[in-house]
Design a protein around this motif. Structure first.
Motif, mmCIF file in Angstrom:
data_model
loop_
_atom_site.group_PDB
_atom_site.id
_atom_site.type_symbol
_atom_site.label_atom_id
_atom_site.label_comp_id
_atom_site.label_asym_id
_atom_site.label_seq_id
_atom_site.Cartn_x
_atom_site.Cartn_y
_atom_site.Cartn_z
ATOM 1 N N ALA A 50 0.860 -1.194 0.000
ATOM 2 C CA ALA A 50 0.000 0.000 0.000
ATOM 3 C C ALA A 50 0.893 1.240 0.000
ATOM 4 N N CYS A 51 0.265 2.409 0.021
ATOM 5 C CA CYS A 51 0.993 3.684 0.110
ATOM 6 C C CYS A 51 0.363 4.537 1.226
ATOM 7 N N GLY A 52 1.140 5.454 1.755
ATOM 8 C CA GLY A 52 0.635 6.475 2.676
ATOM 9 C C GLY A 52 -0.037 5.875 3.900
ATOM 10 N N THR A 53 -1.185 6.433 4.233
ATOM 11 C CA THR A 53 -1.931 5.963 5.403
ATOM 12 C C THR A 53 -2.289 4.483 5.278
ATOM 13 N N SER A 54 -2.601 4.071 4.063
ATOM 14 C CA SER A 54 -2.973 2.662 3.869
ATOM 15 C C SER A 54 -1.787 1.739 4.182
ATOM 16 N N TRP A 55 -0.583 2.242 3.968
ATOM 17 C CA TRP A 55 0.616 1.460 4.338
ATOM 18 C C TRP A 55 0.705 1.338 5.863
ATOM 19 N N ILE A 60 -3.953 -2.605 -0.177
ATOM 20 C CA ILE A 60 -4.826 -1.779 0.672
ATOM 21 C C ILE A 60 -4.855 -0.374 0.087
ATOM 22 N N SER A 61 -6.052 0.135 -0.161
ATOM 23 C CA SER A 61 -6.143 1.451 -0.782
ATOM 24 C C SER A 61 -7.519 2.067 -0.535
ATOM 25 N N GLN A 62 -7.534 3.279 -0.045
ATOM 26 C CA GLN A 62 -8.807 3.987 0.111
ATOM 27 C C GLN A 62 -9.433 4.175 -1.263
ATOM 28 N N SER A 63 -8.690 4.820 -2.167
ATOM 29 C CA SER A 63 -9.252 5.209 -3.467
ATOM 30 C C SER A 63 -9.387 4.036 -4.424
ATOM 31 N N GLY A 64 -8.522 3.046 -4.262
ATOM 32 C CA GLY A 64 -8.484 1.949 -5.234
ATOM 33 C C GLY A 64 -7.876 2.367 -6.562
ATOM 34 N N GLU A 65 -7.253 3.553 -6.598
ATOM 35 C CA GLU A 65 -6.706 4.064 -7.855
ATOM 36 C C GLU A 65 -5.229 4.445 -7.750
ATOM 37 N N THR A 66 -4.619 4.305 -6.603
ATOM 38 C CA THR A 66 -3.228 4.732 -6.448
ATOM 39 C C THR A 66 -2.335 3.984 -7.437
ATOM 40 N N ALA A 67 -1.614 4.749 -8.254
ATOM 41 C CA ALA A 67 -0.896 4.146 -9.391
ATOM 42 C C ALA A 67 0.091 3.071 -8.926
ATOM 43 N N GLY A 70 -11.864 14.644 2.824
ATOM 44 C CA GLY A 70 -10.658 15.277 3.386
ATOM 45 C C GLY A 70 -9.426 14.568 2.832
ATOM 46 N N VAL A 71 -8.440 15.336 2.391
ATOM 47 C CA VAL A 71 -7.253 14.693 1.803
ATOM 48 C C VAL A 71 -6.556 13.810 2.844
ATOM 49 N N ALA A 72 -6.482 14.282 4.074
ATOM 50 C CA ALA A 72 -5.852 13.469 5.124
ATOM 51 C C ALA A 72 -6.827 12.358 5.518
ATOM 52 N N SER A 73 -6.397 11.137 5.332
ATOM 53 C CA SER A 73 -7.286 9.994 5.545
ATOM 54 C C SER A 73 -7.532 9.754 7.035
ATOM 55 N N THR A 74 -8.787 9.576 7.413
ATOM 56 C CA THR A 74 -9.112 9.305 8.827
ATOM 57 C C THR A 74 -10.019 8.078 8.927
ATOM 58 N N LYS A 113 1.837 16.377 9.950
ATOM 59 C CA LYS A 113 2.606 17.082 8.900
ATOM 60 C C LYS A 113 1.748 17.366 7.674
ATOM 61 N N GLU A 114 0.843 16.456 7.334
ATOM 62 C CA GLU A 114 0.009 16.676 6.143
ATOM 63 C C GLU A 114 -0.789 17.974 6.228
ATOM 64 N N ILE A 115 -1.392 18.222 7.378
ATOM 65 C CA ILE A 115 -2.357 19.338 7.395
ATOM 66 C C ILE A 115 -1.883 20.565 8.164
ATOM 67 N N LEU A 169 -0.670 18.290 -1.720
ATOM 68 C CA LEU A 169 -1.109 16.898 -1.577
ATOM 69 C C LEU A 169 -2.293 16.606 -2.491
ATOM 70 N N ALA A 170 -2.428 15.347 -2.826
ATOM 71 C CA ALA A 170 -3.585 14.914 -3.608
ATOM 72 C C ALA A 170 -4.256 13.769 -2.875
ATOM 73 N N LYS A 171 -5.556 13.682 -3.027
ATOM 74 C CA LYS A 171 -6.308 12.621 -2.347
ATOM 75 C C LYS A 171 -5.979 11.258 -2.941
ATOM 76 N N SER A 172 -5.859 11.239 -4.243
ATOM 77 C CA SER A 172 -5.645 9.958 -4.898
ATOM 78 C C SER A 172 -4.496 10.161 -5.890
ATOM 79 N N VAL A 173 -3.396 9.458 -5.672
ATOM 80 C CA VAL A 173 -2.190 9.727 -6.453
ATOM 81 C C VAL A 173 -2.144 8.766 -7.638
ATOM 82 N N THR A 174 -2.594 9.269 -8.782
ATOM 83 C CA THR A 174 -2.729 8.396 -9.942
ATOM 84 C C THR A 174 -1.530 8.480 -10.883
HETATM 85 C C1 G6P Z 1 -2.317 10.028 -0.999
HETATM 86 C C2 G6P Z 1 -3.264 10.537 0.063
HETATM 87 C C3 G6P Z 1 -3.088 9.750 1.347
HETATM 88 C C4 G6P Z 1 -3.269 8.264 1.071
HETATM 89 C C5 G6P Z 1 -2.328 7.781 -0.027
HETATM 90 C C6 G6P Z 1 -2.679 6.372 -0.466
HETATM 91 O O1 G6P Z 1 -1.018 10.349 -0.657
HETATM 92 O O2 G6P Z 1 -3.038 11.914 0.306
HETATM 93 O O3 G6P Z 1 -4.044 10.168 2.302
HETATM 94 O O4 G6P Z 1 -3.030 7.546 2.245
HETATM 95 O O5 G6P Z 1 -2.449 8.614 -1.177
HETATM 96 O O6 G6P Z 1 -3.948 6.398 -1.057
HETATM 97 P P1 G6P Z 1 -4.925 5.187 -1.190
HETATM 98 O O7 G6P Z 1 -6.131 5.758 -1.869
HETATM 99 O O8 G6P Z 1 -4.237 4.159 -2.032
HETATM 100 O O9 G6P Z 1 -5.215 4.676 0.176
#
Ligand code: G6P
Length: 612
Positions: free
Chosen positions: A304-309, A351-358, A402-406, A491-493, A605-610
């Motif tokens: 995963a990436c970011g918070t999902s990691w 693991i991914s909130q958006s399901g689109e993280t490249a 919100g960009v910062a995942s909670t 740090k994000e916000i 920052l971006a919500k979904s990093v494609t």
């Molecule tokens: C971006 C968002 C983070 C998120 C990460 C992974 O960096 O700003 O909040 O945790 O992507 O995104 P995902 O959608 O794959 O969980």
């Protein structure tokens, strides 16, 4: 990251597009633009900054310009600074077609060199403008927009979610996808195109998801979908269940605060119908068909990436401690490029909130190619990772704006806890032990509600530390990832530098930073290593660091040690992160508010990093 919304129909598309762009603002962007076709002429407006700048630039036009074909874009800069010129839409050389694009054209330099040789001139620095020129060249040759797009894309390396319109062919929108999500909203005598359902859900709930390598020819009367090689593809229409209220602030000052407060409900939603307390077991429909493979898996990999990691790191503790399955965790961006050893009896969880993280999507494809079973823990229904996985479990947190995942984080943890119980039971854990775990998991929504009552105390702590330059977050065991996530939220916000560490590692470096100006947040539940963490607290106290402790309700010793104490109810160690992160989300939120930052759309920052 970049957002797209387009319309073709009979009504005025300007308010539809501007409202759609506003709904996409949460994805993170730094400029916005719109292209309309009226009387076979383009009307294009592009502005650096927020959609409100674009709307202001349109001025009176927002209510008075009438066009029935148009598209809008929010851009998150990759190639070229955020500016009016670099904002999308872009034209071709003859200004016959206009194009918006999410993604990256990797071979744009080679294409640009060739076009420059042919006399083209470019206004900005983007890869997208080059793509617009290339489509324009093809359009000149074939005079058919879908064909022009297909021909141009056959020369392109990279990723795209692409929408193109032509001023002399105002009856169609052409869209194409590779690696960047796009969906078509199917209306009655009108159709929509968007990168995210939230942009169009107030107009239609019927959507067609484009898949990689597909091109769509969208008119008022219908949609034709084909491959880049012009083979027609029949696409199913899906029903989106998103409610408008879910993507509105509902009385809260920020989406982030709303989403923090939704957690008792979203955690419950993640368990609903899945946690069988009496049976001491778990039922997960999305894993039913591959339960045999889970049973025989020699190793689990979470990526995963970011918070999902961070959720994945907690998952590792759960899977190993309770289900006793060897588990590895890796950043998706590292996993995909180091040619990892993946066996066919490995199970890889994405693991991914958006399901689109490249990066996460690429890790999925890599693991799949190597023969592993790939499973998604995804929040956004119908997203690319969800569709490409062999199975999986939705987080059911609802739209996270919100960009910062909670709330997505705590739902991911809840799903991981469910999978843990399921795995442990199929591998021989007793029903009684299962009941004990299931009963405790079921109490967590109420316990989160109790923590939310600490809000006022947390707000005061935030006031006290709002001018801090640095923060340290320390925890052990499953609370080490909580320390990482608490630091990330801050740090994000708030843009305060913050680091998370395993508490015992502090003396191998971070201790050098501790003085009377350093706030140190300890996550210190009354568990088996409580005394060890208390020793670390003493080490910070001895150096006059300022201690904020997240501790259990019945911990009477902690008041002597910490300057500030935030209370959380007790739970089992491996479920603790679901509770312990809540005060840290609130602390970051109130510090950011006190500093006056843009909480929901933090800079850069971006919500979904494609893109990679
Ligand atoms: C971006 C968002 C983070 C998120 C990460 C992974 O960096 O700003 O909040 O945790 O992507 O995104 P995902 O959608 O794959 O969980």
């Amino acid at each position: 990251m970049c957002g797209i919304v387009g319309y073709i129909g009979t009504r005025n598309c300007v308010p539809v597009i501007l409202e759609g762009l506003r709904r996409l603002e949460y994805r993170g962007y730094d400029s916005a633009g719109i292209a309309l076709v009226r009387d076979k002429e383009f009307f294009i407006q592009k502005k650096a900054g927020k959609v409100s700048n674009l709307a202001a630039a349109l001025g009176e036009a927002e209510g008075t310009v009438f066009a029935t074909l148009g598209m809008g874009h929010t851009r998150w800069a990759t190639h070229g600074e955020p500016s009016d010129i670099n904002a999308h839409p872009h034209w071709d050389q003859k200004k016959r077609i206009a194009l918006v694009h999410n993604g990256i054209v990797e071979n744009y330099q080679a294409i640009k060199t060739k076009l420059l040789r042919d006399g083209h001139t470019f206004l900005g620095a983007t890869d997208t403008e080059v793509l617009a020129h290339l489509v324009g060249v093809m359009y000149d040759e074939c005079r058919d927009l879908p064909t022009a797009v297909r021909l141009a894309l056959s020369e392109v390396d990279g990723t795209y979610g692409l929408v193109v319109i032509a001023k002399d062919d105002p009856g169609r929108i052409v869209a194409a996808r590779k690696g960047s999500p796009l969906l078509i909203g199917v209306g009655d005598g009108e159709n929509f195109i968007a990168s995210d359902a939230s942009a169009i859900v107030e107009h239609t709930r019927k959507v067609v998801y484009l898949d990689d390598g597909e091109v769509a020819d969208i008119t008022t009367s219908g949609v034709r979908t084909m491959t880049i090689d012009d083979v027609t593809v029949e696409k199913p229409i899906h029903q989106v269940t998103l409610e408008l209220s879910q993507i509105e602030r509902g009385g809260y000052d920020h989406f982030m605060l709303k989403e923090i407060h939704e957690q008792p409900e979203t955690i419950l939603n993640a368990m609903r119908g899945r946690l069988l307390v009496e049976e001491g077991d778990v039922k997960l429909g999305g894993l039913q068909n591959i339960i045999g493979r889970l049973l025989s898996a020699r190793r689990l990999i979470l990526t995963a990436c970011g918070t999902s990691w961070h959720a994945a790191l907690v998952g590792e503790y759960m899977f190993e401690q309770i289900a006793r399955i060897p588990t590895e965790v890796e950043y998706a961006s590292e996993f995909r490029y180091r040619d990892p050893i993946v066996n066919i009896d490995d199970v890889v969880f994405l693991i991914s909130q958006s399901g689109e993280t490249a990066d996460t999507l690429s890790a999925l494809r890599d693991a799949k190619t190597k023969g592993a079973t790939v499973l998604g823990i995804v929040n956004v229904v119908g997203s690319s990772i969800a569709r490409e996985s062999d199975g999986g479990v939705y987080a059911h947190a609802g739209p996270e704006i919100g960009v910062a995942s909670t709330k997505a984080f705590t739902s991911q943890l809840t799903v991981l806890a469910l999978i843990t119980i399921l795995l442990a039971r199929v591998r021989g854990m007793s029903r009684e032990r299962g009941q004990v775990l299931a009963r405790e998991l079921a109490t967590l929504p109420d316990k989160v509600q109790t923590i939310l009552k600490e809000t006022e105390k947390i707000r005061k702590i935030a006031e006290e530390f709002k001018d801090a330059k640095n923060f340290l977050y320390l925890g052990r065991g499953a609370n080490f990832p909580v320390a990482l996530e608490g630091a990330l939220k801050l740090k994000e916000i708030s843009y305060i530098h913050a680091e998370g560490y395993p508490a015992a590692e502090m003396k191998h470096g971070p201790i050098a930073l501790i003085d009377e100006n350093m706030p140190v947040v300890f996550i210190v539940p009354k568990d088996g290593i409580y005394d060890k963490v208390v020793s670390n607290i003493q080490e910070v106290r001895a150096r006059r660091g300022r201690i904020i402790a997240v501790a259990n309700e019945d911990d009477t010793d902690i008041d002597e040690l910490a300057e500030f104490v935030i209370r959380v109810p007790r739970t089992y160690g491996f479920f603790g992160p679901i509770l312990n992160i809540i005060p840290l989300q609130l602390l970051a939120y109130y510090i950011a508010v006190a500093r006056g930052t843009n909480v929901d759309q933090p800079r850069n920052l971006a919500k979904s990093v494609t893109v990679e």
